[in-house]
Design an enzyme around this catalytic site. Structure first.
Site, mmCIF file in Angstrom:
data_model
loop_
_atom_site.group_PDB
_atom_site.id
_atom_site.type_symbol
_atom_site.label_atom_id
_atom_site.label_comp_id
_atom_site.label_asym_id
_atom_site.label_seq_id
_atom_site.Cartn_x
_atom_site.Cartn_y
_atom_site.Cartn_z
ATOM 1 N N GLY A 123 -5.550 6.071 -2.217
ATOM 2 C CA GLY A 123 -4.582 5.097 -1.725
ATOM 3 C C GLY A 123 -3.356 5.053 -2.611
ATOM 4 O O GLY A 123 -3.477 5.071 -3.841
ATOM 5 N N THR A 124 -2.201 5.028 -1.989
ATOM 6 C CA THR A 124 -0.946 4.871 -2.723
ATOM 7 C C THR A 124 -0.091 3.838 -2.027
ATOM 8 O O THR A 124 0.347 4.070 -0.893
ATOM 9 C CB THR A 124 -0.128 6.191 -2.741
ATOM 10 O OG1 THR A 124 -0.903 7.225 -3.326
ATOM 11 C CG2 THR A 124 1.160 6.015 -3.534
ATOM 12 N N SER A 138 -4.234 3.274 1.181
ATOM 13 C CA SER A 138 -4.904 3.907 2.317
ATOM 14 C C SER A 138 -6.423 3.899 2.269
ATOM 15 O O SER A 138 -7.050 4.370 3.218
ATOM 16 C CB SER A 138 -4.417 5.340 2.472
ATOM 17 O OG SER A 138 -3.100 5.297 2.930
ATOM 18 N N SER A 185 2.826 4.264 -9.575
ATOM 19 C CA SER A 185 2.880 5.198 -8.448
ATOM 20 C C SER A 185 4.165 5.993 -8.570
ATOM 21 O O SER A 185 4.963 5.745 -9.481
ATOM 22 C CB SER A 185 2.848 4.457 -7.108
ATOM 23 O OG SER A 185 4.072 3.760 -6.940
HETATM 24 C C1 REY Z 1 4.040 5.529 0.532
HETATM 25 C C2 REY Z 1 5.103 5.828 -0.470
HETATM 26 C C3 REY Z 1 2.920 6.557 0.535
HETATM 27 C C4 REY Z 1 4.691 5.554 -1.899
HETATM 28 C C5 REY Z 1 1.916 6.362 1.653
HETATM 29 N N1 REY Z 1 0.857 5.605 1.367
HETATM 30 O O1 REY Z 1 2.044 6.880 2.745
HETATM 31 C C6 REY Z 1 -0.265 5.457 2.231
HETATM 32 C C7 REY Z 1 -1.428 6.095 1.501
HETATM 33 C C8 REY Z 1 -0.524 4.014 2.580
HETATM 34 O O2 REY Z 1 -1.691 7.281 1.766
HETATM 35 C C9 REY Z 1 5.778 5.770 -2.927
HETATM 36 N N2 REY Z 1 6.356 7.071 -2.807
HETATM 37 C C10 REY Z 1 5.176 5.578 -4.309
HETATM 38 C C11 REY Z 1 7.643 7.284 -2.556
HETATM 39 C C12 REY Z 1 8.043 8.730 -2.482
HETATM 40 O O3 REY Z 1 8.446 6.393 -2.390
HETATM 41 N N3 REY Z 1 9.456 8.917 -2.264
HETATM 42 O O4 REY Z 1 4.564 6.543 -4.834
HETATM 43 O O5 REY Z 1 5.285 4.487 -4.844
HETATM 44 O O6 REY Z 1 -2.044 5.430 0.671
#
Ligand code: REY
Length: 388
Positions: free
Chosen positions: A343-344, A107, A369
């Site tokens: 960013g995640t 992000s 992550s």
């Molecule tokens: C996506 C899930 C998080 C990540 C997200 N990222 O909205 C946007 C950001 C681009 O804010 C994933 N988490 C992980 C899960 C939780 O699957 N059940 O942490 O790999 O950057």
């Protein structure tokens, strides 16, 4: 710690309890926000203490002990650079991670997207307080949702990532190589009702920056890739920054990403992915050097007019130590506030922040992550890098 004068927003913090900070996508219910956000409350009158490199290194090592294969921090401070790196970029080859490795920045992409839109405001092509539907007829179910609401996460558009990734590994594998259209992503969001009245509160949603990408493509009649390239990557000479979507690879030397499985803690190599579920909300590849360069240029006023930078710095409260501007996070530390984004994406945790004058920047990164303890540890790099 050097004592300094800070405004009410930061004084109220007392000791910042970093371990209590929530992951952005899951922030606690925020207090009501005014329609155009408040002013920046924090005034720092003393120079920042030197970065605490021992503390930074400790944080990186702790992140490794908590499951990150590798972690780094790059600080650019008044022309001097600090490079700290621990662990590996690649678990297969054992190659050590370095601060020059390219990474998926998730992000942090949102800040790039917001800057492009504010440039379009400067060019008279877009107005922040106009309905999104004026530019994209019929897209949103409520005409009251403005461009400003979208860029400050106050639209109420449901974050479809919550549904996609309710089960982390299966959810990821379902989208890893998928290519979505923006319309398909909007349909995922619009399948659920708005989560709040337009403008009322901060509620983080990737759908907002899908709308932002659609606005860029509509108004420029070009792809978001072209907009990033022509407006930011080329002028700032960001030689590690790429918008490769829909490709699932990273060019050059990069850190592999290892997502943590929900219950087993197993590490899943998540390097290859299209990030198509995020696109203009999170698909950029970049590096510590480029992110520090970009945020410094932004805060020095080199990317937008002063008037539009001021709009980016109008704040909607998130919680007691965080606020959101337009595609920009404010983190209130013990020594004042810093500006940037987190960013995640699967396998990649990034923090990119800068001081208000743009003269000190930090990018910290771990190649994992879905690991809350690593997240909290890496969060503490902000305090060490900016407050000493
Ligand atoms: C996506 C899930 C998080 C990540 C997200 N990222 O909205 C946007 C950001 C681009 O804010 C994933 N988490 C992980 C899960 C939780 O699957 N059940 O942490 O790999 O950057």
């Amino acid at each position: 710690m050097v004592s300094r004068t800070v405004g009410a927003g930061a004084v109220a913090l007392g000791a910042v309890v970093l371990s209590l900070l929530t992951v952005p996508a899951q922030a606690a219910t925020p207090p009501p926000a005014p329609d155009t956000g408040g002013p920046d409350p924090t005034v720092v009158t003393a120079p920042l203490a030197a970065p605490d490199t021992a503390e930074l290194r400790k944080a990186l090592r702790t992140a490794l002990s908590q499951g990150a294969p590798g972690a780094f921090a790059r600080v650019d401070d008044h022309g001097k650079t600090i490079h700290l790196a621990e662990g590996v970029a690649d678990r297969g080859t054992g190659r050590a991670i370095g601060t020059g490795d390219r990474i998926r920045v998730g992000s942090v992409t949102k800040t790039f997207t917001a800057v492009v839109l504010l440039q379009l405001v400067d060019e008279g092509k877009l107005k922040l307080d106009t309905s999104v539907n004026t530019y994209l007829p019929g897209l949103l179910p409520d005409r009251r949702i403005t461009v400003r609401h979208v860029l400050s996460h106050r639209s109420g558009l449901y974050d479809y990532a919550n549904t996609l990734f309710a089960q982390s590994v299966q959810g990821f594998e379902n989208v890893r190589n998928r290519v979505y259209t923006y319309r398909q992503l909007m349909d995922l969001s619009l399948a659920k009702p708005l989560t709040n009245k337009p403008g009322a509160v901060y509620s983080y949603s990737n759908a907002n920056f899908v709308v932002a990408g659609m606005l860029i493509e509509k108004l420029t009649e070009k792809s978001v890739a072209t907009a990033y390239q022509e407006r930011l990557i080329k002028p700032l000479k960001l030689t590690d920054t790429y918008y490769v979507h829909p490709k699932n690879t990273i060019p050059g030397r990069y850190a592999r990403g290892y997502m943590t499985a929900d219950s087993s803690g197993r590490k899943i190599d998540s390097t290859r992915q299209t990030v198509s579920w995020a696109q203009s909300a999170g698909a950029l590849v970049s590096s510590g050097k480029d992110l520090n360069t970009f945020l410094s240029a932004l805060m020095r006023g080199e990317l937008t007019s002063a008037a539009q930078l001021k709009q980016m710095l109008k704040w909607t409260p998130v919680n007691s130590t965080q606020a959101y501007g337009l595609g920009l996070r404010r983190r209130d530390l013990s020594c004042g506030s810093v500006y940037g984004h987190t960013g995640t994406v699967q396998g990649y945790y990034t923090w990119a922040f800068t001081s208000k004058d743009g003269k000190r920047g930090l990018t910290s990164f771990a190649n994992t992550s879905n690991n809350g303890t690593v997240y909290a540890t890496m969060n503490s790099t902000l305090e060490a890098a900016f407050c000493g």
